[in-house]
Design a protein around this motif. Structure first.
Motif, PDB file in Angstrom:
ATOM      1  N   ASP A  23       0.821  -1.214   0.000  1.00  0.00           N
ATOM      2  CA  ASP A  23       0.000   0.000   0.000  1.00  0.00           C
ATOM      3  C   ASP A  23       0.854   1.262   0.000  1.00  0.00           C
ATOM      4  OD1 ASP A  23       0.969   0.048   2.550  1.00  0.00           O
ATOM      5  OD2 ASP A  23      -0.966   0.118   3.530  1.00  0.00           O
ATOM      6  N   PHE A  24       2.102   1.172  -0.417  1.00  0.00           N
ATOM      7  CA  PHE A  24       3.033   2.293  -0.502  1.00  0.00           C
ATOM      8  C   PHE A  24       3.479   2.788   0.857  1.00  0.00           C
ATOM      9  CE2 PHE A  24       2.003   3.271  -4.993  1.00  0.00           C
ATOM     10  CZ  PHE A  24       3.277   3.485  -5.448  1.00  0.00           C
ATOM     11  N   GLU A  25       3.190   2.059   1.912  1.00  0.00           N
ATOM     12  CA  GLU A  25       3.657   2.482   3.236  1.00  0.00           C
ATOM     13  C   GLU A  25       5.171   2.416   3.220  1.00  0.00           C
ATOM     14  OE1 GLU A  25       5.088   2.099   6.973  1.00  0.00           O
ATOM     15  OE2 GLU A  25       3.928   0.273   6.797  1.00  0.00           O
ATOM     16  N   ILE A  26       5.794   3.486   3.626  1.00  0.00           N
ATOM     17  CA  ILE A  26       7.239   3.654   3.455  1.00  0.00           C
ATOM     18  C   ILE A  26       8.060   2.532   4.088  1.00  0.00           C
ATOM     19  CG2 ILE A  26       7.576   5.156   5.466  1.00  0.00           C
ATOM     20  CD1 ILE A  26       9.549   6.743   3.680  1.00  0.00           C
ATOM     21  N   LEU A  52      -5.999   6.162   1.907  1.00  0.00           N
ATOM     22  CA  LEU A  52      -6.347   7.554   1.616  1.00  0.00           C
ATOM     23  C   LEU A  52      -7.616   7.971   2.343  1.00  0.00           C
ATOM     24  CD1 LEU A  52      -5.626   7.766  -2.211  1.00  0.00           C
ATOM     25  CD2 LEU A  52      -4.337   8.827  -0.354  1.00  0.00           C
ATOM     26  N   ARG A  53      -8.619   7.111   2.313  1.00  0.00           N
ATOM     27  CA  ARG A  53      -9.903   7.430   2.953  1.00  0.00           C
ATOM     28  C   ARG A  53      -9.729   7.555   4.465  1.00  0.00           C
ATOM     29  NH1 ARG A  53     -15.518   8.368   1.946  1.00  0.00           N
ATOM     30  NH2 ARG A  53     -14.999   7.728  -0.142  1.00  0.00           N
ATOM     31  N   ARG A  54      -9.035   6.599   5.077  1.00  0.00           N
ATOM     32  CA  ARG A  54      -8.828   6.650   6.528  1.00  0.00           C
ATOM     33  C   ARG A  54      -8.039   7.891   6.924  1.00  0.00           C
ATOM     34  NH1 ARG A  54      -8.025   1.395   5.464  1.00  0.00           N
ATOM     35  NH2 ARG A  54      -5.748   1.593   5.513  1.00  0.00           N
ATOM     36  N   ASN A  55      -7.036   8.231   6.120  1.00  0.00           N
ATOM     37  CA  ASN A  55      -6.223   9.394   6.443  1.00  0.00           C
ATOM     38  C   ASN A  55      -7.025  10.676   6.288  1.00  0.00           C
ATOM     39  OD1 ASN A  55      -4.051  11.608   5.507  1.00  0.00           O
ATOM     40  ND2 ASN A  55      -3.206  10.184   7.009  1.00  0.00           N
ATOM     41  N   SER A  56      -7.830  10.783   5.255  1.00  0.00           N
ATOM     42  CA  SER A  56      -8.649  11.999   5.104  1.00  0.00           C
ATOM     43  C   SER A  56      -9.654  12.093   6.251  1.00  0.00           C
ATOM     44  CB  SER A  56      -9.335  12.049   3.741  1.00  0.00           C
ATOM     45  OG  SER A  56     -10.320  11.057   3.608  1.00  0.00           O
ATOM     46  N   ASP A  57     -10.229  10.967   6.656  1.00  0.00           N
ATOM     47  CA  ASP A  57     -11.168  10.961   7.784  1.00  0.00           C
ATOM     48  C   ASP A  57     -10.465  11.357   9.084  1.00  0.00           C
ATOM     49  OD1 ASP A  57     -13.100  10.125   5.993  1.00  0.00           O
ATOM     50  OD2 ASP A  57     -13.283   8.098   6.825  1.00  0.00           O
ATOM     51  N   SER A  58      -9.251  10.835   9.294  1.00  0.00           N
ATOM     52  CA  SER A  58      -8.540  11.126  10.540  1.00  0.00           C
ATOM     53  C   SER A  58      -8.114  12.594  10.623  1.00  0.00           C
ATOM     54  CB  SER A  58      -7.323  10.212  10.705  1.00  0.00           C
ATOM     55  OG  SER A  58      -6.286  10.585   9.825  1.00  0.00           O
ATOM     56  N   ASN A  78     -11.319  15.443  -6.101  1.00  0.00           N
ATOM     57  CA  ASN A  78     -10.338  15.358  -7.190  1.00  0.00           C
ATOM     58  C   ASN A  78      -8.920  15.241  -6.657  1.00  0.00           C
ATOM     59  OD1 ASN A  78     -12.274  15.412  -9.168  1.00  0.00           O
ATOM     60  ND2 ASN A  78     -12.133  17.611  -9.500  1.00  0.00           N
ATOM     61  N   LEU A  79      -8.629  15.926  -5.567  1.00  0.00           N
ATOM     62  CA  LEU A  79      -7.318  15.816  -4.936  1.00  0.00           C
ATOM     63  C   LEU A  79      -7.054  14.368  -4.510  1.00  0.00           C
ATOM     64  CD1 LEU A  79      -4.749  17.012  -3.572  1.00  0.00           C
ATOM     65  CD2 LEU A  79      -6.174  17.425  -1.573  1.00  0.00           C
ATOM     66  N   VAL A  80      -8.018  13.750  -3.839  1.00  0.00           N
ATOM     67  CA  VAL A  80      -7.872  12.361  -3.390  1.00  0.00           C
ATOM     68  C   VAL A  80      -7.737  11.427  -4.586  1.00  0.00           C
ATOM     69  CG1 VAL A  80      -9.011  10.460  -2.182  1.00  0.00           C
ATOM     70  CG2 VAL A  80      -9.049  12.756  -1.197  1.00  0.00           C
ATOM     71  N   ARG A  81      -8.528  11.672  -5.617  1.00  0.00           N
ATOM     72  CA  ARG A  81      -8.441  10.827  -6.820  1.00  0.00           C
ATOM     73  C   ARG A  81      -7.078  10.962  -7.497  1.00  0.00           C
ATOM     74  NH1 ARG A  81     -14.221  12.868  -8.109  1.00  0.00           N
ATOM     75  NH2 ARG A  81     -15.451  11.241  -7.106  1.00  0.00           N
ATOM     76  N   TYR A  82      -6.556  12.172  -7.532  1.00  0.00           N
ATOM     77  CA  TYR A  82      -5.248  12.381  -8.136  1.00  0.00           C
ATOM     78  C   TYR A  82      -4.180  11.585  -7.376  1.00  0.00           C
ATOM     79  CZ  TYR A  82      -1.287  14.523 -10.390  1.00  0.00           C
ATOM     80  OH  TYR A  82      -0.141  14.705 -11.096  1.00  0.00           O
ATOM     81  N   ILE A  83      -4.234  11.656  -6.068  1.00  0.00           N
ATOM     82  CA  ILE A  83      -3.277  10.899  -5.258  1.00  0.00           C
ATOM     83  C   ILE A  83      -3.445   9.403  -5.512  1.00  0.00           C
ATOM     84  CG2 ILE A  83      -2.635  10.290  -2.891  1.00  0.00           C
ATOM     85  CD1 ILE A  83      -3.397  13.204  -2.133  1.00  0.00           C
ATOM     86  N   PHE A 125      -3.197  16.521   5.782  1.00  0.00           N
ATOM     87  CA  PHE A 125      -3.420  15.353   4.920  1.00  0.00           C
ATOM     88  C   PHE A 125      -2.294  15.254   3.896  1.00  0.00           C
ATOM     89  CE2 PHE A 125      -5.277  13.836   0.865  1.00  0.00           C
ATOM     90  CZ  PHE A 125      -5.617  12.555   1.228  1.00  0.00           C
ATOM     91  N   MET A 126      -1.958  16.369   3.271  1.00  0.00           N
ATOM     92  CA  MET A 126      -0.920  16.387   2.245  1.00  0.00           C
ATOM     93  C   MET A 126       0.458  16.098   2.859  1.00  0.00           C
ATOM     94  SD  MET A 126      -2.409  16.970  -0.651  1.00  0.00           S
ATOM     95  CE  MET A 126      -1.280  17.753  -1.796  1.00  0.00           C
ATOM     96  N   GLU A 127       0.734  16.654   4.015  1.00  0.00           N
ATOM     97  CA  GLU A 127       2.019  16.403   4.673  1.00  0.00           C
ATOM     98  C   GLU A 127       2.184  14.927   5.008  1.00  0.00           C
ATOM     99  OE1 GLU A 127       2.183  19.041   8.032  1.00  0.00           O
ATOM    100  OE2 GLU A 127       2.218  20.819   6.729  1.00  0.00           O
ATOM    101  N   TYR A 128       1.112  14.313   5.529  1.00  0.00           N
ATOM    102  CA  TYR A 128       1.157  12.876   5.829  1.00  0.00           C
ATOM    103  C   TYR A 128       1.460  12.096   4.556  1.00  0.00           C
ATOM    104  CZ  TYR A 128      -0.362   8.148   6.848  1.00  0.00           C
ATOM    105  OH  TYR A 128      -0.404   6.787   6.972  1.00  0.00           O
ATOM    106  N   PHE A 129       0.749  12.421   3.499  1.00  0.00           N
ATOM    107  CA  PHE A 129       0.930  11.701   2.241  1.00  0.00           C
ATOM    108  C   PHE A 129       2.348  11.859   1.713  1.00  0.00           C
ATOM    109  CE2 PHE A 129       0.706  11.304  -2.350  1.00  0.00           C
ATOM    110  CZ  PHE A 129       0.232  10.015  -2.432  1.00  0.00           C
ATOM    111  N   GLU A 130       2.871  13.068   1.769  1.00  0.00           N
ATOM    112  CA  GLU A 130       4.240  13.284   1.294  1.00  0.00           C
ATOM    113  C   GLU A 130       5.259  12.534   2.145  1.00  0.00           C
ATOM    114  OE1 GLU A 130       4.610  17.572   1.037  1.00  0.00           O
ATOM    115  OE2 GLU A 130       4.367  17.415  -1.134  1.00  0.00           O
ATOM    116  N   GLU A 131       5.062  12.530   3.462  1.00  0.00           N
ATOM    117  CA  GLU A 131       6.012  11.873   4.356  1.00  0.00           C
ATOM    118  C   GLU A 131       6.016  10.365   4.201  1.00  0.00           C
ATOM    119  OE1 GLU A 131       6.969  11.352   9.111  1.00  0.00           O
ATOM    120  OE2 GLU A 131       5.603  12.938   8.471  1.00  0.00           O
TER     121      GLU A 131
END
Length: 138
Positions: A23-26, A52-58, A78-83, A125-131
């Motif tokens: 799941d792309f977990e680092i 993605l869904r859990r992270n956006s919810d959290s 659209n942001l979530v879909r792009y990711i 949300f974006m910082e988590y995804f980038e990290e």
């Protein structure tokens, strides 16, 4: 962590597979790549979308995601879909595609106020995804 687990598997005769999905977990990504270098890694669509869904919810973004207003709801959707679609990008190009997105589409959504009232939450949300996702491709 994960590298230790994969090392135990390899030490017990588990050969490198031709392909590995995660799941792309680092931690998984780096641990597997260290123990089994050269194996083609792919993203598990179901797990990645769930992540993605859990992270956006959290981050308190569920109301924004479920908003039917074209400007606000669809902007975040659209942001979530792009990711989510980044899983189809070859790993060697993920960082370039991501940086291009941040400079164009994401910046435009911010200028348009698509995340009004949710700016800090979207930023988190974006910082988590980038990290945890993008950084494993650097």
């Amino acid at each position: 962590g994960y590298q230790h687990v994969f090392q135990i598997l390899r030490n017990n005769g588990v050969c490198a597979p031709k392909q590995f999905a995660s799941d792309f977990e680092i931690g998984i990504y780096k641990g597997f790549s260290t123990v089994y270098p050269g194996v083609h890694l792919t993203c598990c669509e179901v797990h990645f979308k769930g992540c993605l869904r859990r992270n956006s919810d959290s981050h308190g973004l569920k109301p924004l995601y479920e908003n039917k207003d074209k400007k606000y709801g669809s902007g975040f959707q659209n942001l979530v879909r792009y990711i989510w679609v980044l899983q189809t990008v070859p790993p060697s190009k993920v960082v370039d595609v991501w940086e291009g997105f941040l400079a164009t589409d994401y910046a435009r959504k911010i200028r348009m106020g698509c995340f009004a009232g949710f700016e800090k939450k979207v930023s988190g949300f974006m910082e988590y995804f980038e990290e945890y996702v993008i950084s494993c491709h650097m």
